[in-house]
Enzyme design. Structure first.
Site, PDB file in Angstrom:
ATOM      1  N   ASP A   1      71.129  14.492  -9.818  1.00  0.00           N
ATOM      2  CA  ASP A   1      70.554  15.790  -9.445  1.00  0.00           C
ATOM      3  C   ASP A   1      70.371  16.683 -10.665  1.00  0.00           C
ATOM      4  O   ASP A   1      71.061  16.560 -11.668  1.00  0.00           O
ATOM      5  CB  ASP A   1      71.451  16.488  -8.420  1.00  0.00           C
ATOM      6  CG  ASP A   1      72.834  16.780  -8.967  1.00  0.00           C
ATOM      7  OD1 ASP A   1      73.410  15.890  -9.619  1.00  0.00           O
ATOM      8  OD2 ASP A   1      73.344  17.901  -8.752  1.00  0.00           O
ATOM      9  N   GLU A   2      69.426  17.596 -10.528  1.00  0.00           N
ATOM     10  CA  GLU A   2      69.247  18.723 -11.457  1.00  0.00           C
ATOM     11  C   GLU A   2      69.152  18.289 -12.915  1.00  0.00           C
ATOM     12  O   GLU A   2      69.728  18.906 -13.799  1.00  0.00           O
ATOM     13  CB  GLU A   2      70.377  19.739 -11.273  1.00  0.00           C
ATOM     14  CG  GLU A   2      70.401  20.353  -9.881  1.00  0.00           C
ATOM     15  CD  GLU A   2      71.557  21.308  -9.660  1.00  0.00           C
ATOM     16  OE1 GLU A   2      71.346  22.354  -9.011  1.00  0.00           O
ATOM     17  OE2 GLU A   2      72.673  21.013 -10.128  1.00  0.00           O
ATOM     18  N   VAL A   3      68.383  17.229 -13.158  1.00  0.00           N
ATOM     19  CA  VAL A   3      68.185  16.771 -14.537  1.00  0.00           C
ATOM     20  C   VAL A   3      66.930  17.458 -15.057  1.00  0.00           C
ATOM     21  O   VAL A   3      65.842  16.891 -15.081  1.00  0.00           O
ATOM     22  CB  VAL A   3      68.063  15.236 -14.599  1.00  0.00           C
ATOM     23  CG1 VAL A   3      68.184  14.757 -16.048  1.00  0.00           C
ATOM     24  CG2 VAL A   3      69.139  14.579 -13.744  1.00  0.00           C
TER      25      VAL A   3
END
Length: 518
Positions: free
Chosen positions: A300-302
């Site tokens: 997530d949230e890369v």
């Protein structure tokens, strides 16, 4: 359909989650003293502990509580291995189920029925005659718990296992690595805990689970039919890893420790020689140490990685976890979904730290995920098309919508704990949603289940944690277990008020939301 009684013999406003069938009987059973007969000694002990918590005394002579393995138990046509039938008469209790999980669920229901009659003042330990036939809607019913931003050790985690189990939830997903710290001993990579375990948000004290503590926690949970799902979050949220191993950075130098709460700024680099061996070492060790069938690799949230590189990470992590004998789990971005917070991506792009906003790999082409990979849906903002393609490719979904099931969100703007980036999430918000209607075009057959989630940037103690979980965890549990037609907000409000007597007796913190008449 749920059958309820408003008479004194059965307190239907007691059982959370709402069961499939409750049929009232005649008479009352005194459970002040009980004997427990179960298929094995562990089940007998656990059933006894639940009844003692309800006020009973376990002895050699008393009201019989008999746990029986019976493949015919449960509602008609139910197929879940967790189904059960609870039968109470004035002469005793029988819990029948095809497996031990159903037997425990039946005793948990009995505990709630006793609690409803006993109340907070310690009334008689008794239960009205009743037959309860019950089975869950979804097989995956869980809680995702962040132990990185603030550290919660083995005793706190056992308390969370007990809480999860009390509402017939069966998964505890532990977020074990992030920018602020690393919380699980990795034998092949000792520097992860030697150098990166003591950090936490705002300089708070950290910690980690040793391999022995991790095994003991899993065994404790497994006795209670709760499976621990470990998460090592890559290829973002990795500052603790790059702080321990500088070779994971292009410069070869370790990153500084981090105790803030921003996300999206850290990443691994797939073209570095050290990266793939690191991933193989870590995930192989985690898989070897894990009793359950799942290992979560994050994803997530890369925000600071090009889509093509991210896609290669997703493919590689699935291959490593599968080769280690486990089923991969990842956050929804692994489906090829763009990050929902495009404003955050745009801000990083403007600073030169991230690529320009755009679709992730797989958004318009083949799915990145393999059949059987479990995707955890949390961000309700992106286009649903990648999720539908992932389901068509054989992915399974666990629904954790942040605006309903993220229990670190503030109840109200004035609430002293929590965040508000997704929404203000009051009890009714956590209750009033249907997992099958979240993603347009996603077939319900692709939904494995439901998980609440709680992130701990602002939660530093067990009291903080439980006050955010309770009463909302009970609402998510009912959404995961009960059929939509069995759910009723007014009934749930009454049942939560009854159940709160247990929290007060046990000293568990909870939020006295004005939505309930306490």
């Amino acid at each position: 359909m749920t059958t309820v009684s408003s008479g004194a013999a059965v307190v239907a406003d007691a059982v959370i989650p709402a069961p499939v069938e409750i049929e009232p009987g005649e008479g009352v059973l005194d459970l002040a003293t009980v004997t427990v007969d179960a298929p094995d000694a562990i089940l007998a002990r656990l059933a006894g502990e639940l009844l003692v918590a309800a006020g009973a005394v376990v002895a050699d002579a008393g009201a019989p509580v008999v746990l029986l393995l019976d493949p015919a138990a449960g509602p008609e046509a139910a197929r879940s291995a967790e189904r059960y039938t609870l039968t109470v008469t004035p002469d005793g209790v029988t819990v029948a189920a095809p497996g031990r999980a159903g037997l425990l669920h039946g005793v948990r229901t009995l505990r709630q029925l006793v609690n409803a009659r006993r109340g907070e003042t310690g009334g008689p330990v008794e239960v009205g005659a009743v037959v309860v036939r019950d089975a869950p809607r979804y097989p995956w019913r869980g809680l995702s718990l962040d132990v990185v931003r603030h550290w919660f050790g083995p005793a706190d985690l056992r308390a969370v296992v007990d809480l999860v189990g009390s509402y017939k939830m069966n998964r505890l997903h532990l977020h074990l690595s992030d920018d602020q710290g690393w919380r699980l001993e990795i034998p092949s990579r000792p520097a992860l805990t030697e150098k990166s375990s003591q950090g936490a948000v705002s300089g708070a004290t950290g910690g980690f689970l040793t391999a022995d503590e991790y095994r003991e926690l899993q065994e404790y949970a497994a006795e209670r039919e709760v499976v621990i799902v470990p998460e090592i979050d890559v290829p973002g949220h990795v500052n603790a890893a790059t702080h321990a191993y500088g070779e994971l950075m292009p410069s070869g130098e370790p990153t500084d420790a981090y105790d803030g709460i921003e996300v999206g700024f850290s990443k691994l680099h797939l073209d570095l020689p050290a990266t793939e061996p690191f991933l193989r070492d870590v995930f192989t060790d985690v898989a070897r140490m894990t009793l359950g069938p799942w290992v979560h690799f994050g994803g997530d949230e890369v925000l600071v990685m090009q889509p093509e590189e991210f896609g290669r990470f997703v493919v590689l992590c699935q291959e490593i976890v599968t080769a280690a004998g486990k089923t991969p789990v990842a956050w929804q971005e692994a489906a090829g979904s763009a990050h929902g917070d495009q404003a955050a991506v745009a801000a990083l792009a403007a600073s030169g730290a991230a690529p320009a906003p755009g679709e992730a790999p797989g958004a318009d082409g083949p799915s990145l995920v393999e059949p059987g990979t479990v995707l955890q849906y949390w961000d309700t903002r992106p286009d649903p098309a990648p999720f539908v393609r992932a389901a068509q490719a054989g992915a399974r979904f666990v629904m954790s919508p942040a605006d309903r099931a993220y229990l670190d969100m503030k109840y109200t703007p004035e609430h002293p704990l929590g965040q508000q980036w997704a929404a203000f999430v009051e009890l009714h918000d956590s209750y009033d949603w249907d997992p099958a209607r979240l993603v347009e075009g996603l077939p319900e057959s692709a939904i494995e289940g439901v998980s609440a989630a709680i992130w701990t940037e602002t939660l530093a103690s067990r009291a903080d944690l439980f006050s955010m979980l309770l009463p909302r965890l009970a609402a998510v549990a009912e959404t995961a277990w009960s059929q939509p037609g069995a759910k009723d907000w007014e009934s749930f409000r009454a049942r939560v008020a009854v159940e709160a007597a247990t929290w007060r007796r046990d000293g568990d913190a909870y939020h006295p939301t004005p939505q309930i008449d306490w």
